[in-house]
Write a protein that holds these residues in place. Structure first.
Motif, PDB file in Angstrom:
ATOM      1  N   PHE A 170     -15.208  22.026 -37.880  1.00 21.13           N
ATOM      2  CA  PHE A 170     -16.053  22.158 -39.064  1.00 21.13           C
ATOM      3  C   PHE A 170     -15.741  21.066 -40.074  1.00 21.13           C
ATOM      4  O   PHE A 170     -16.636  20.444 -40.635  1.00 21.13           O
ATOM      5  N   MET A 171     -14.432  20.811 -40.297  1.00 20.67           N
ATOM      6  CA  MET A 171     -14.045  19.781 -41.262  1.00 20.67           C
ATOM      7  C   MET A 171     -14.583  18.422 -40.831  1.00 20.67           C
ATOM      8  O   MET A 171     -15.098  17.660 -41.646  1.00 20.67           O
ATOM      9  N   MET A 172     -14.486  18.124 -39.545  1.00 17.16           N
ATOM     10  CA  MET A 172     -14.983  16.844 -39.052  1.00 17.16           C
ATOM     11  C   MET A 172     -16.495  16.755 -39.224  1.00 17.16           C
ATOM     12  O   MET A 172     -17.028  15.728 -39.641  1.00 17.16           O
ATOM     13  N   TRP A 173     -17.163  17.874 -38.929  1.00 14.42           N
ATOM     14  CA  TRP A 173     -18.624  17.884 -39.009  1.00 14.42           C
ATOM     15  C   TRP A 173     -19.064  17.755 -40.466  1.00 14.42           C
ATOM     16  O   TRP A 173     -19.962  16.984 -40.791  1.00 14.42           O
ATOM     17  N   ALA A 174     -18.351  18.454 -41.366  1.00 12.74           N
ATOM     18  CA  ALA A 174     -18.729  18.435 -42.772  1.00 12.74           C
ATOM     19  C   ALA A 174     -18.431  17.083 -43.407  1.00 12.74           C
ATOM     20  O   ALA A 174     -19.139  16.641 -44.311  1.00 12.74           O
ATOM     21  N   GLY A 175     -17.379  16.426 -42.934  1.00 12.17           N
ATOM     22  CA  GLY A 175     -16.983  15.167 -43.564  1.00 12.17           C
ATOM     23  C   GLY A 175     -17.604  13.955 -42.896  1.00 12.17           C
ATOM     24  O   GLY A 175     -17.278  12.827 -43.244  1.00 12.17           O
ATOM     25  N   ALA A 176     -18.502  14.175 -41.951  1.00 11.11           N
ATOM     26  CA  ALA A 176     -19.016  13.063 -41.161  1.00 11.11           C
ATOM     27  C   ALA A 176     -19.730  12.017 -41.999  1.00 11.11           C
ATOM     28  O   ALA A 176     -19.630  10.827 -41.752  1.00 11.11           O
ATOM     29  N   GLY A 177     -20.473  12.457 -43.047  1.00 10.72           N
ATOM     30  CA  GLY A 177     -21.262  11.519 -43.825  1.00 10.72           C
ATOM     31  C   GLY A 177     -20.468  10.771 -44.883  1.00 10.72           C
ATOM     32  O   GLY A 177     -20.940   9.766 -45.414  1.00 10.72           O
ATOM     33  N   ASP A 178     -19.248  11.269 -45.227  1.00  8.71           N
ATOM     34  CA  ASP A 178     -18.492  10.675 -46.335  1.00  8.71           C
ATOM     35  C   ASP A 178     -18.079   9.241 -46.018  1.00  8.71           C
ATOM     36  O   ASP A 178     -17.942   8.866 -44.858  1.00  8.71           O
ATOM     37  N   THR A 179     -17.903   8.459 -47.085  1.00  5.94           N
ATOM     38  CA  THR A 179     -17.409   7.101 -46.868  1.00  5.94           C
ATOM     39  C   THR A 179     -15.941   7.158 -46.500  1.00  5.94           C
ATOM     40  O   THR A 179     -15.171   7.922 -47.063  1.00  5.94           O
TER      41      THR A 179
END
Lengths: 174, 349
Positions: free
Chosen positions: A106-115
């Motif tokens: 979930f963390m990886m999926w949620a943070g995917a768009g961040d710079t």
């Protein structure tokens, strides 16, 4: 180059850890543990933290695990062979692992768009290393004895208490 | 200078490593020959005389014999551990050799060649870390043999090496305070700048280091892990052939590494005697490597000399000496050195 080394070292660390918990012989477990620890030392080396790398090997691989081995050699190994391999806790263990993996995913999926914060390049690294005079030995020493003097002393006292306790326990039996 | 990253970190070290790998086993053969000869002379014997003139080809004959022997593992041994234990010791011994600064750098075919293969800024610490791993070889070899004398030898070696490592580290720390660096070549440079060898400022540390070094390499009078009168041959009782020779190679490599560390810390490494006295500068034509070999050779001879003259300690005496004498004295030495540095700095600095 360095990311290839990172993956290679990580594979050694994880492989060592996996072999450690799956090995049926306690002494072999200890050997794999050393492999894993030396791998962690290499990882520190990759981060240009030579001092911590050397201390990691000196203290963990060279000191503490030798004492483990010392104890393990004297344990009755026949008893261990008869112990059931996966015990009773396998159901809660699997549930917890699933939970952890889901969380990570979930963390990886949620943070995917961040710079992504870029890694410092070699010039920046060199500049930092030059600014800390005498390399990281001196830096660690200064930090430990100035900014972190209280935690450092508390840890020392803790170790002293453990040592006195051990000596007291040993004395009783003599 | 046409040094590149490739030549500095890959090609030149690789050539030096191959040279050491090729030369060192032969050298160990001849150290063993010298050891047998010197012991023989101490005991009014002749020593090896049969193979070649004065037995000079004896090491070669021994090596051939060891390499052609059958590779045996006891029936009840843990074969995997039994087989890797000697290899661990050998690898560690050779890795240790790479850290020794063996001479000043020189120029060859337009390349700057440094005679210390690995010159990291925490060299002393790395050397200690690597050497501390050698306990595994003895302990695992003794345990895997699954026989009582090797196990006793293994237990003794673990206890002995852990105890003496503490004293050794405190002793080295005092010298490192003087040098202000953890790099092996940095320590030699610091002695050059100070104009004197650290043996003259650290006489107590020097003596402590020598004795701890003998205990650390399991040599007589501290060879309790292999005490042949009580334990047959200790941890390598069950070994034969080339695996046994790996243990021997590892032990002699450890002797050379510890002597090299001693020479670097206290005797100015590869520098000539009295590097600050102008009168002796006619000695400068002799390459540093020669001085290094001479100094290390002397301490190898010293090891043999000790073996020929001193009886073995009892085990409890050894442990008592380590914990009750060496550790307190080395801590006191460290404390006094630190105090002296502070006082000197505030008075003259």
């Amino acid at each position: 180059m360095s990311s290839a080394a990172f993956y290679l070292i990580s594979a050694i660390i994880l492989g060592g850890a996996l072999a450690m918990i799956t090995s049926r012989s306690l002494v072999r477990s200890v050997i794999w543990m050393v492999v894993s620890f030396v791998g962690v030392g290499a990882l520190f080396l990759l981060l240009e933290a030579e001092f911590i790398a050397a201390v990691q090997i000196l203290v963990y691989a060279g000191g503490i695990v030798v004492l483990f081995l010392f104890v393990v050699m004297l344990v009755n190994l026949d008893e261990l062979q008869r112990v059931e391999y996966l015990h009773r806790q396998w159901l809660p263990a699997v549930l917890l692992i699933c939970l952890l993996l889901a969380e990570l995913g979930f963390m990886m999926w949620a943070g995917a768009g961040d710079t992504v914060v870029p890694l410092p390049d070699q010039d920046q690294l060199d500049a930092v290393l030059r600014s800390v005079r005498g390399g990281n030995v001196e830096t660690i020493g200064m930090t430990l004895y100035t900014d972190y003097i209280l935690p450092f002393e508390v840890v020392s006292v803790l170790l002293l208490v453990a040592m006195i306790g051990a000596i007291y326990l040993a004395k009783e039996r003599v | 200078m046409n040094n590149t990253w490739l030549s500095d970190y890959v090609i030149i070290p690789l050539i030096l490593i191959l040279a050491i790998l090729a030369i060192f086993p032969l050298l160990v053969g001849y150290i063993v020959y010298v050891e047998r000869k010197v012991l023989a002379f101490i005991q009014s014997r002749l020593g090896p005389m049969r193979v070649g003139p004065y037995g000079l080809l004896q090491p070669i004959a021994d090596a051939l014999k060891l390499l052609t022997k059958e590779d045996i593992a006891p029936r009840n041994a843990d074969v995997f551990v039994f087989k890797i234990a000697p290899i661990i010791l050998l690898v560690i011994g050779f890795t240790g050799l790479a850290f020794l600064p063996m001479g000043e750098g020189f120029e060859l075919f337009g390349y700057d060649v440094s005679l210390s293969i690995v010159d990291v800024n925490v060299g002393v610490l790395f050397l200690l870390a690597i050497m501390s791993l050698s306990t595994y070889s003895l302990v695992l070899g003794g345990w895997a043999s699954n026989s009582k004398y090797p196990l006793l030898g293994a237990l003794r070696s673990a206890a002995q090496m852990v105890s003496y490592e503490v004293a050794l580290t405190f002793t080295i720390l005092a010298t490192l305070l003087l040098a202000g660096t953890l790099s092996m070549s940095g320590i030699i440079d610091a002695q050059r700048e100070a104009g004197l060898w650290y043996i003259f400022v650290q006489p107590v540390g020097f003596v402590l280091f020598i004795i701890a070094m003998v205990a650390e390499t399991n040599r007589l009078p501290f060879d309790l892990p292999e005490a042949d009168t009580e334990l047959v041959a200790g941890y390598f009782t069950e070994y034969s052939g080339f695996r046994w020779s790996f243990f021997m190679l590892g032990e002699y490599a450890a002797m050379v590494v510890m002597s090299g560390l001693l020479v670097t810390l206290y005797l100015g490494g590869w520098m000539r005697p009295f590097p600050n006295v102008e009168l002796l500068s006619f000695l400068d034509f002799i390459p540093g490597f020669t001085w290094f070999v001479l100094k290390v050779g002397f301490f190898i001879y010293f090891f043999i000399w000790l073996r020929g003259t001193y009886p073995r300690y009892r085990y409890d005496q050894l442990m008592g000496l380590g914990w009750k004498v060496f550790i307190p004295v080395s801590i006191a030495n460290l404390f006094i050195t630190a105090l002296a540095i502070i006082v000197m700095d505030s008075v003259f600095g």
